[in-house]
Structures are given as C-alpha cells and as structure tokens.
Design an enzyme around this catalytic site. Structure first.
Site, PDB file in Angstrom:
ATOM      1  N   LYS A  56     -48.344   3.842  -6.485  1.00  0.00           N
ATOM      2  CA  LYS A  56     -47.386   4.280  -7.207  1.00  0.00           C
ATOM      3  C   LYS A  56     -46.356   3.823  -7.519  1.00  0.00           C
ATOM      4  O   LYS A  56     -45.582   2.470  -7.100  1.00  0.00           O
ATOM      5  CB  LYS A  56     -46.851   5.740  -6.721  1.00  0.00           C
ATOM      6  CG  LYS A  56     -46.597   5.912  -4.876  1.00  0.00           C
ATOM      7  CD  LYS A  56     -46.034   6.730  -3.987  1.00  0.00           C
ATOM      8  CE  LYS A  56     -45.877   7.056  -2.752  1.00  0.00           C
ATOM      9  NZ  LYS A  56     -45.806   8.086  -2.326  1.00  0.00           N
TER      10      LYS A  56
ATOM     11  N   TYR B 269     -13.785  -5.181  -6.025  1.00  0.00           N
ATOM     12  CA  TYR B 269     -12.921  -3.938  -6.583  1.00  0.00           C
ATOM     13  C   TYR B 269     -12.851  -3.287  -5.233  1.00  0.00           C
ATOM     14  O   TYR B 269     -13.147  -2.909  -3.954  1.00  0.00           O
ATOM     15  CB  TYR B 269     -13.648  -2.686  -7.355  1.00  0.00           C
ATOM     16  CG  TYR B 269     -14.608  -4.049  -8.518  1.00  0.00           C
ATOM     17  CD1 TYR B 269     -13.630  -3.809  -9.534  1.00  0.00           C
ATOM     18  CD2 TYR B 269     -15.917  -3.763  -8.666  1.00  0.00           C
ATOM     19  CE1 TYR B 269     -14.110  -3.992 -10.499  1.00  0.00           C
ATOM     20  CE2 TYR B 269     -16.503  -4.261  -9.784  1.00  0.00           C
ATOM     21  CZ  TYR B 269     -15.659  -4.176 -10.442  1.00  0.00           C
ATOM     22  OH  TYR B 269     -15.765  -4.937 -12.245  1.00  0.00           O
TER      23      TYR B 269
END
Ligand code: PLP
Length: 388
Positions: free
Chosen positions: A61, A281
């Site tokens: 999957k 950041y």
C-alpha cells in the site's frame, strides 16, 4: 544527453506532478532515494523464515511504502500475493505484469468498483454490510474471492465476533462470491501484553468467532510475524519489515533486516560561524563556539520531517553528526564539527544504509512508516546497481 544513468523507469504515479516536463534533466538536485531490490528480496526471505508454512501477502500500500510499485513487483516477486489499499494501484500491478493474487485490504468504496475487481482478478476484503450489499447487487462476469474481516478488538474495520457467522452466511449465499478467507488485524502486536487489548485476546476472539467456518486465515502483520511466529496461519501479511523498517519490539539489525531505501543528498553550502551566531528560520540554533555548518539539499518538501529536532542523526561522508536549527522546505543545516574535511559535494545520508530509518524516526517522534511513505514526488527514485 547520453547517460549511463542508474535511474529507474519513470514512476507512473509521479507523472501528474510538475516534473514530467523535466525528465531529461539527469540531476536536477543531488537528493536521491535509492531502492535496493536485493534488500527487499532478503527481507521477504526473513518474513518467510519466521512463518515457513504460511503463504505471504507482501503489503505494498501507499506506493509500496514509498518505494514504488514497480520496485515492489520485483523485490517481492517471490511473495504469494500483494496486498494494498488502492484500486488504481492494483490495476497498475497487473499492468506491471503481476499475475499472482492481489488483495484490497479495505475492499472497495463504491458499487462501480466491483466490476473492476472481477475484471482484474483482484480479491477484496469485506468489512461491512454496505460492501455486502454492493457485492450482492453487482453484475459480474466471474465471482470474486473475498476476505471477511473480523473486528477482534482494534475497533477500526470489520464485523464483531458475534456478527461474524451471519456475515459469513450472507457471503456464502451470494452468487458473486467464490472463496471466502477470514482475516483480522492486530492493534498491539509489537507489545508483549497490552493492558487494553492483548494480542492473545485478539487471537482468542478471532478463533472463537470463526470456529468451524471454512476458509484460509490470515492474521499476522510484521510485528506478529517477527515476534510471535507461533500465531502465523495460512497467510501472513508483512509490510514494514519488507522495507527494512521495524514495527517496534527490536531493531532492524536484531531482526536481520536490510534497508530497502537510502535517502541521500549532498552538502550544497558551508558556513563558518562564531559563538552567538544563529542558524536558519527562527534562529533556533545558536552556536556556543566557532563551528562549521553544512547545508544539505533536503527539506520538508522532500518528506524530511519538519518537526525533527536539533540532534536528529545524519551522516556526512559516512560520519554520524546531527542536524541543527529548523528544518526548512528545501534545506537542512548540520553540524560539521565531526567532519572537518566536509565541503560542498560531500555525501549525506538522511536515512538508509548506515543510518536506520527507525533511528531518524525515533529522534523526530514518529515512525519509519511515516518517513518512507512521505518521500515527496520531487525526490528522484533510482535503483541500486547491486539489484539482481
Ligand atoms: C498495513 C497492513 C499490514 C502490514 O502492516 P505492517 O505493520 O506494515 O507489517 C497488514 N495487514 C493490514 C490489514 C494492513 O493494513
């Protein structure tokens, strides 16, 4: 441009994204996920060793847990069947030449999908009465093999034990149904004796609720396959272990599993900073002393977890170091103190060969499952040269 590239064929599922027009650019960025088919074959053999009498549904999957369905078909060629969630993926597996059984683990969601299952010989889980009704009313050329799912305590999908026999009888009476298999799924297979619902209790409920019903049984996921081989039945359903990740309860090395994916990049920038300089950041990392910072071409837009804290392990030129500062969209910053010779072009391993994905996931407060599945469409996937 001629190239002896190791690049795999274009992955179909990636084509809708915006890089299709760029396919002739050989190295748009140094970030590459390398898939090792031999490792997938090896991990499948380990799953089989734990359950020698069982057949194996290799679970593919989420695009083979991020590794690509084309690679899964080759890596798991020795499996007895492939199990997944996505019907379009199932059809793709047939296009890729997979002839053996395919199983949809959640079954179908819409009445019009039932005919496609028959057309492509896809087996389906049946977990609710609504699916039963759709199956009853479908006009099919050939009957389907179905897997009746029991909710043995996880309380996600399936019929509770007291409703299981009636569900079985309803399926048995349908002209659209050929073989019926019986399946359930474990909530806590990697944990010895969960106080809420133990593996033993789930097995007991499954056995009681299905006693006397004809059909093959399948229970075990990777955790049950690795840690509780005694409960393996007709089929096992390993997923994560086939890719070299673990469900918990031990490390990949302890289980003898090899990483199927290595996510690797390069240093693309170097900064020499002094005490009190901040990086990235939010200026989240502040240097205590002079140090060298490496900038790696990989960020959260590639699937690297944005919440990975400073200290998360990473390899530079094969040497273990740590990320520092905030993960940004396209870059990660790392401490180059242990690798004084590192420079632009130095090799970086985010996870895989030499750095277990579970170690990175643990540092980031998540699971290897999530990291593998989240590798983003812009990351180039290539096949390792060692593949057989
Ligand atoms: C995903 C899945 C598996 C495989 O689980 P792993 O923990 O990856 O081994 C098995 N069975 C079902 C029904 C699943 O959805």
């Amino acid at each position: 441009m001629a190239s002896t590239a190791v690049h795999a064929p274009v992955e179909w599922h990636r084509l809708p994204y915006n890089y299709e027009g760029c396919k002739n650019i050989v190295m748009p960025r140094p970030l590459i996920a390398t898939i090792d088919i031999a490792a997938m074959q090896h991990n499948l053999a380990i799953a089989k060793q734990h359950a020698p009498a069982a057949k194996v549904w290799a679970i593919v999957k989420a695009n083979g847990y991020g590794h690509g369905l084309a690679h899964a078909v080759r890596g798991f060629a020795a499996a007895d069947g492939l199990g997944l969630i996505e019907l379009d993926g199932a059809v793709r597996l047939r296009e890729l030449g997979w002839q053996k059984p395919i199983l949809l683990l959640e079954g179908f969601f819409h009445a019009e999908d039932v005919a496609l299952l028959a057309q492509h010989r896809v087996q389906t889980a049946i977990h609710c009465n609504e699916q039963m009704t759709m199956l009853e009313q479908a006009k099919l050329d050939a009957p389907l093999d179905v897997h009746l799912k029991m909710n043995s305590g996880m309380n996600r999908l399936g019929f509770v034990p007291s409703a299981f026999r009636a569900a079985y009888a309803r399926l048995r009476a349908m002209g659209n149904v050929r073989n019926i298999s019986l399946i359930t799924h474990f909530a806590n297979a990697e944990c010895d004796d969960h106080p809420q619902i133990s593996l033993t209790e789930q097995v007991r409920r499954f056995q009681d609720g299905s006693a006397g019903l004809a059909g093959e049984r399948s229970l075990s996921n990777s955790a049950a396959d690795l840690l509780h081989p005694e409960i393996a039945t007709d089929w096992v359903r390993p997923g994560i272990m086939l890719y070299g990740g673990t469900p918990g309860g031990g490390t990949a090395a302890e289980f003898g599993l090899l990483p199927a994916m290595t996510l690797a990049s390069e240093i693309i920038g170097v900064q020499d900073i002094v005490a009190a300089d901040a990086v990235g950041y939010g200026s989240r990392f502040v240097a205590m002393h002079p140090m060298k910072i490496g900038v790696v071409a990989c960020g959260y837009a590639d699937g690297y977890p944005r919440h990975a804290p400073g200290g998360t392990p990473i390899l530079v030129d094969g040497v273990m170091t740590r990320i520092v500062g905030q993960v940004s969209m396209d870059m990660i910053t790392v401490d180059l103190s242990p690798i004084p010779n590192a420079r632009i072009g130095s090799k970086v391993t985010l996870w895989g060969d030499g750095l277990p994905i579970d170690a990175v996931a643990h540092a980031a407060g998540t699971l290897g499952y999530e990291l593998m599945c989240a590798v983003a469409p812009r990351v180039r996937i290539v096949e390792a040269r060692t593949a057989t």
